[in-house]
Design a protein around this motif. Structure first.
Motif, PDB file in Angstrom:
ATOM      1  N   GLN A 226      31.891  -9.982   1.297  1.00 28.21           N
ATOM      2  CA  GLN A 226      31.792 -11.322   1.174  1.00 28.21           C
ATOM      3  C   GLN A 226      30.853 -11.595   0.119  1.00 28.21           C
ATOM      4  O   GLN A 226      31.109 -12.583  -0.699  1.00 28.21           O
TER       5      GLN A 226
ATOM      6  N   LEU B  55      32.142 -15.034  -1.397  1.00 29.26           N
ATOM      7  CA  LEU B  55      32.549 -16.085  -0.262  1.00 29.26           C
ATOM      8  C   LEU B  55      31.401 -16.422   0.513  1.00 29.26           C
ATOM      9  O   LEU B  55      31.536 -17.555   1.175  1.00 29.26           O
ATOM     10  N   ASP B  56      30.373 -15.640   0.257  1.00 31.24           N
ATOM     11  CA  ASP B  56      29.108 -16.089   1.000  1.00 31.24           C
ATOM     12  C   ASP B  56      27.911 -15.741   0.281  1.00 31.24           C
ATOM     13  O   ASP B  56      27.975 -14.935  -0.820  1.00 31.24           O
TER      14      ASP B  56
ATOM     15  N   SER C  15      34.127 -20.343  -7.159  1.00 31.75           N
ATOM     16  CA  SER C  15      35.916 -20.246  -7.008  1.00 31.75           C
ATOM     17  C   SER C  15      36.571 -19.999  -8.322  1.00 31.75           C
ATOM     18  O   SER C  15      37.486 -19.121  -8.061  1.00 31.75           O
TER      19      SER C  15
ATOM     20  N   ARG D  38      36.342 -16.192  -8.636  1.00 29.01           N
ATOM     21  CA  ARG D  38      37.336 -15.494  -7.774  1.00 29.01           C
ATOM     22  C   ARG D  38      38.608 -15.638  -8.305  1.00 29.01           C
ATOM     23  O   ARG D  38      39.549 -14.758  -8.261  1.00 29.01           O
TER      24      ARG D  38
ATOM     25  N   PHE E   3      41.270 -10.147  -3.676  1.00 27.47           N
ATOM     26  CA  PHE E   3      41.209  -9.730  -2.097  1.00 27.47           C
ATOM     27  C   PHE E   3      42.336  -9.040  -1.697  1.00 27.47           C
ATOM     28  O   PHE E   3      43.544  -9.746  -1.792  1.00 27.47           O
TER      29      PHE E   3
ATOM     30  N   PHE F  25      43.343  -8.150   2.390  1.00 26.89           N
ATOM     31  CA  PHE F  25      42.563  -8.315   3.707  1.00 26.89           C
ATOM     32  C   PHE F  25      43.317  -7.131   4.881  1.00 26.89           C
ATOM     33  O   PHE F  25      44.602  -6.956   4.404  1.00 26.89           O
TER      34      PHE F  25
ATOM     35  N   ASN G 264      47.016 -11.882   5.530  1.00 24.68           N
ATOM     36  CA  ASN G 264      46.577 -13.277   5.251  1.00 24.68           C
ATOM     37  C   ASN G 264      47.506 -13.772   4.435  1.00 24.68           C
ATOM     38  O   ASN G 264      47.326 -14.730   3.329  1.00 24.68           O
TER      39      ASN G 264
ATOM     40  N   ILE H 263      50.464 -16.771   3.339  1.00 25.21           N
ATOM     41  CA  ILE H 263      50.778 -18.184   3.868  1.00 25.21           C
ATOM     42  C   ILE H 263      52.061 -18.136   4.550  1.00 25.21           C
ATOM     43  O   ILE H 263      53.258 -17.626   4.173  1.00 25.21           O
TER      44      ILE H 263
ATOM     45  N   ASP I 223      39.515  -4.946   2.292  1.00 25.75           N
ATOM     46  CA  ASP I 223      38.756  -4.921   3.380  1.00 25.75           C
ATOM     47  C   ASP I 223      39.512  -4.315   4.686  1.00 25.75           C
ATOM     48  O   ASP I 223      40.497  -5.154   5.040  1.00 25.75           O
TER      49      ASP I 223
ATOM     50  N   ARG J  86      42.336 -19.963   8.696  1.00 24.02           N
ATOM     51  CA  ARG J  86      42.368 -18.504   8.299  1.00 24.02           C
ATOM     52  C   ARG J  86      43.121 -18.765   6.594  1.00 24.02           C
ATOM     53  O   ARG J  86      42.835 -18.197   5.714  1.00 24.02           O
TER      54      ARG J  86
ATOM     55  N   THR K 195      41.804 -18.475   3.159  1.00 22.24           N
ATOM     56  CA  THR K 195      42.358 -17.421   2.321  1.00 22.24           C
ATOM     57  C   THR K 195      42.670 -18.076   0.885  1.00 22.24           C
ATOM     58  O   THR K 195      42.269 -17.388   0.008  1.00 22.24           O
TER      59      THR K 195
ATOM     60  N   LYS L 290      41.066 -20.285  -0.403  1.00 23.59           N
ATOM     61  CA  LYS L 290      39.771 -20.619  -1.233  1.00 23.59           C
ATOM     62  C   LYS L 290      39.136 -19.158  -1.570  1.00 23.59           C
ATOM     63  O   LYS L 290      38.461 -19.084  -2.839  1.00 23.59           O
ATOM     64  N   ALA L 291      39.608 -18.062  -0.859  1.00 20.28           N
ATOM     65  CA  ALA L 291      39.249 -16.807  -1.298  1.00 20.28           C
ATOM     66  C   ALA L 291      39.859 -16.559  -2.594  1.00 20.28           C
ATOM     67  O   ALA L 291      39.402 -15.746  -3.319  1.00 20.28           O
TER      68      ALA L 291
ATOM     69  N   ARG M 146      34.009 -22.608   5.040  1.00 15.62           N
ATOM     70  CA  ARG M 146      33.435 -21.671   4.263  1.00 15.62           C
ATOM     71  C   ARG M 146      34.730 -20.511   3.973  1.00 15.62           C
ATOM     72  O   ARG M 146      35.196 -20.074   5.093  1.00 15.62           O
ATOM     73  N   PRO M 147      34.706 -20.076   2.737  1.00 15.38           N
ATOM     74  CA  PRO M 147      35.949 -19.113   2.418  1.00 15.38           C
ATOM     75  C   PRO M 147      35.454 -17.755   3.267  1.00 15.38           C
ATOM     76  O   PRO M 147      36.525 -17.113   3.699  1.00 15.38           O
ATOM     77  N   ALA M 148      34.051 -17.672   3.672  1.00 13.93           N
ATOM     78  CA  ALA M 148      34.140 -16.363   4.439  1.00 13.93           C
ATOM     79  C   ALA M 148      34.656 -16.408   5.647  1.00 13.93           C
ATOM     80  O   ALA M 148      34.701 -15.343   6.441  1.00 13.93           O
TER      81      ALA M 148
ATOM     82  N   ALA N 283      37.529 -17.004   6.601  1.00 12.71           N
ATOM     83  CA  ALA N 283      38.740 -16.212   6.366  1.00 12.71           C
ATOM     84  C   ALA N 283      38.478 -15.042   6.927  1.00 12.71           C
ATOM     85  O   ALA N 283      39.367 -14.243   7.869  1.00 12.71           O
ATOM     86  N   LEU N 284      37.755 -14.303   6.224  1.00 11.50           N
ATOM     87  CA  LEU N 284      37.533 -12.823   6.360  1.00 11.50           C
ATOM     88  C   LEU N 284      36.810 -12.655   7.615  1.00 11.50           C
ATOM     89  O   LEU N 284      37.014 -11.794   8.274  1.00 11.50           O
ATOM     90  N   ALA N 285      35.851 -13.617   8.248  1.00 14.37           N
ATOM     91  CA  ALA N 285      35.245 -13.509   9.506  1.00 14.37           C
ATOM     92  C   ALA N 285      36.367 -13.464  10.615  1.00 14.37           C
ATOM     93  O   ALA N 285      36.217 -12.680  11.484  1.00 14.37           O
TER      94      ALA N 285
END
Lengths: 229, 497
Positions: A49, A54-55, A78, A81, A87, A89, A93, A95, A166, B358, B362, B364-365, B488-490, B492-494
């Motif tokens: 992250q 992302l964080d 943003s 990214r 990314f 996942f 993820n 849609i 990830d 989610r 995503t 946003k990620a 927060r985009p995080a 999504a991963l969380a």
């Protein structure tokens, strides 16, 4: 190139503060494939992250090509990214309402690519992961491996400098796992990506140039850098 | 991509979107129906008021009668000075008098000019509303007459019954006939304002400026039918022959003027030269009526100034109840349903966004800005709001159609209590009710008008409905967007982890 210096991340939880990253220093040169291993809850995903913007760390800096993601505005993060980071996942993820082709196109939306070009590039990206014939299918109509290929196509369609994955094979069977890793490895080689892979799987981690292990929020170098060329 | 994603998302949660749109539609449809019904009630009120005082009149100026006014109306058969002046029993007589009603005092004709010069007055016109009372018959036997009435009838003893009555008492051995009709003297040069303006020409022509001193009359169709009058016929007003030049149709239940003649002729025949008893006023702006009324009151302090809203306040009956229902219950019900629909839309949108954490994380990620994510959520809500608006407008039209199909009859009763003058032939009073004054008359004689409620939807109401539904959608979108923006985009991963 990534340069992480003295990165600490604390989370406030009901049971008290949790130290996810503890004064972490890490440098990832451009084009390197780094595998991050470690048991669950040791801070692997938190590190990813931070790398993806992302964080934000509680303290320290995360610099990607001169931009400190720890201090960048949300808009800057943003944009970074959108342009530079892809990314992948564990749960794909995608849609659920969009087709494979449209899912890939979502990565080009923030780059304001014209629709016709967007469609062309998305089709090429799907072709590169061997899914041309599934372009119009919804995620629910695809197998897990195919969904992950769509996710990889989505991550790479914008030609990013960095690919963050990830546990990309965490939800796949063994055969598919190797297929996906083969695709990722091929793309890494072809495109000269900086590739950070978080995984439990030692076999998969062993394919990386460099392996590190996370334990209690700290990094331990597992092996010296190998020549993957 | 925006529209593709929006359409797919709405299709995915079609049931919820339909539910939200239906909620907004019901609220908007209700608002539209209530607005239409309310407009219908206002229109009905307008028709009632129009029938009472004519088209375009915002204010009337009258004057309360003084004690000396309102009579005397006698037969001209005086007996107070001795038997030698009393006509012989059996003498036939006809008396045709034109008098102002007891409810309306006279104003100087110059008051019209005075009112016209008041700021905010678009036009003003004077009228003289009168009653023509015709009494004919044979004089009774003097002995019985004096036994019965004690010789005091000379000051205008009217017959005890109303018009056309065979007004005899047991002491009256002879019978006599009484008939009356209302006459309004109007300014032939200004027929577009006042009671004549509310009528429509049926045959012949209306009064015109060249008729100022002519013995011509316009009669209402009902009166013409009753008395077999046609264009070219003659009628007698205060014993003067008037040629009927036209017939007009008055609105149902309108004020009971039977005959219109030129104002100057009415003044001359009633002995009220240079006088009017009603001034009809139109204001330059509908919104300024009250202020104009106040200025007129200042300019003519002795006058009674009445606005259409004053008269509307005096209207009772089912129309009044319908107005109250539309303005109170309808309004508050609409507001309550609107609030409920807005809340429902907001909560369901918030719930939908929460289920998409989610997905939105995503995006946003992937580099989607918060603004783009919020726009996507708000866009979905706006489309739902627009669908609700379209459906609501259709519902509103359906509601209005139902009202129009049923067309409930509403009655409006004006007056009947205040300023009630002697009616029905009391001493000195005209038989057959009061003279047909407009506002003053409305306050004096109960006057019932039946109108059918119609609900009309105009462009402004549709615009309001669409705005309300879109606002509901925007509100829901704003709530959902706020939730999405804070994501927060995080996360999504969380979630995945």
């Amino acid at each position: 190139m990534y340069e992480l210096h003295d990165v600490t991340k604390r989370y406030a939880t009901a049971r008290g503060p949790v130290l996810a990253l503890d004064r972490l220093d890490l440098t990832i040169p451009d084009g390197e494939w780094l595998a991050v291993q470690g048991p669950t809850g040791q801070g692997k995903s938190t590190l990813l992250q931070m790398l993806g913007g992302l964080d934000r760390p509680t303290t320290g800096s995360v610099v990607l090509d001169g931009t400190d993601l720890a201090r960048a505005s949300e808009l800057t993060a943003s944009r970074l990214r959108a342009r530079q980071i892809g990314f992948v996942f564990q749960s794909f993820n995608l849609i659920p309402t969009l087709s494979a082709q449209e899912n890939v196109e979502t990565a080009l939306v923030p780059l304001r690519v014209r629709p016709s070009e967007r469609r062309t590039r998305a089709a090429e990206a799907l072709d590169s992961v061997g899914l041309t014939d599934r372009a119009r299918h919804l995620p629910s109509e695809l197998s897990g491996g195919q969904q992950q290929r769509v996710a990889i196509a989505r991550a790479l369609v914008k030609a990013p400098a960095v690919l963050l994955a990830d546990e990309p094979t965490g939800n796949l069977d063994e055969d598919t796992r190797h297929d996906i890793m083969a695709v990722l490895e091929a793309l890494w080689r072809e495109r000269g990506l900086t590739f950070v892979l978080v995984t439990h799987d030692r076999t998969i981690a062993a394919r990386a140039q460099r392996r590190v292990t996370m334990r209690d929020g700290r990094l331990q170098e597992t092996e010296a850098v190998v020549d993957a060329t | 991509m925006f529209f593709v994603y929006l359409a797919r998302e709405l299709r995915r949660r079609a049931r919820q979107a339909t539910f939200i749109a239906l909620g907004l539609a019901v609220a908007v449809g209700l608002v539209l129906s209530v607005t239409a019904a309310s407009a219908g009630v206002k229109s009905a009120q307008g028709k009632v008021l129009q029938s009472l005082y004519g088209v375009g009149t915002d204010i009337t100026v009258t004057r309360a009668p003084t004690q000396a006014q309102g009579g005397p109306l006698g037969f001209g058969v005086r007996s107070g000075n001795g038997d030698q002046q009393r006509p012989k029993a059996g003498t036939t007589f006809t008396r045709d008098n034109l008098t102002s009603g007891p409810q309306l005092g006279a104003l100087k004709a110059s008051s019209v000019t005075q009112v016209r010069s008041v700021q905010g007055v678009a036009d003003a016109v004077g009228a003289l509303t009168l009653t023509d009372v015709r009494v004919s018959g044979k004089l009774p036997n003097a002995q019985s007459f004096s036994n019965g009435q004690n010789g005091s009838q000379g000051s205008g003893a009217g017959p005890p019954t109303s018009s056309n009555g065979s007004g005899s008492t047991q002491s009256f051995r002879s019978s006599f006939k009484v008939s009356s009709f209302t006459v309004t003297g109007v300014d032939p040069a200004h027929t577009s304002l006042g009671t004549l303006s509310s009528t429509s020409l049926a045959k012949g022509r209306s009064l015109r400026s060249t008729d100022t001193h002519a013995d011509v009359a316009v009669v209402t169709s009902d009166y013409a039918k009753q008395h077999d009058l046609k264009v070219g016929s003659t009628i007698s007003v205060a014993s003067k022959k008037f040629t009927v030049v036209g017939t007009v149709t008055a609105p149902r239940g309108s004020s009971p003027t039977d005959v219109y003649i030129p104002l100057a002729r009415a003044q001359a025949l009633s002995g009220l030269t240079g006088k009017v008893n009603t001034v009809y006023v139109s204001a330059t702006k509908n919104t300024a009526v009250d202020a104009v009324a106040a200025r007129i009151k200042n300019a003519v302090p002795s006058a009674t100034v009445t606005t259409s809203s004053d008269l509307a306040g005096q209207v009772s009956g089912s129309l009044s109840s319908a107005a109250s229902l539309a303005n109170n219950l309808g309004k508050w019900l609409s507001i309550a349903v609107l609030i409920a629909a807005f809340l429902l839309a907001s909560l369901l949108t918030l719930s939908a966004v929460s289920r998409r954490v989610r997905e939105l994380g995503t995006l946003k990620a992937l580099g989607w800005s918060s603004r783009r994510v919020v726009a996507q959520v708000v866009g979905e809500s706006l489309v739902i709001g627009a669908a609700g608006a379209a459906l609501g407008v259709a519902l509103g039209y359906a509601g209005a159609s139902v009202v129009n199909a049923v067309a409930p009859a509403l009655t409006a009763t004006s007056g009947g209590s205040a300023n009630t003058g002697p009616t029905g032939g009391g001493p000195g009073g005209p038989p057959g009710g009061a003279a047909a004054g407009p506002f003053g008359n409305a306050a004096s004689a109960a006057h019932t008008v039946t109108v059918h409620l119609s609900a009309a939807i105009d462009g402004r109401a549709v615009l309001l409905a669409v705005l309300l539904a879109v606002t509901g959608g925007l509100l829901a979108g704003a709530v959902g967007g706020w939730r999405a923006a804070r994501l927060r985009p995080a996360a999504a991963l969380a979630r995945i982890a």
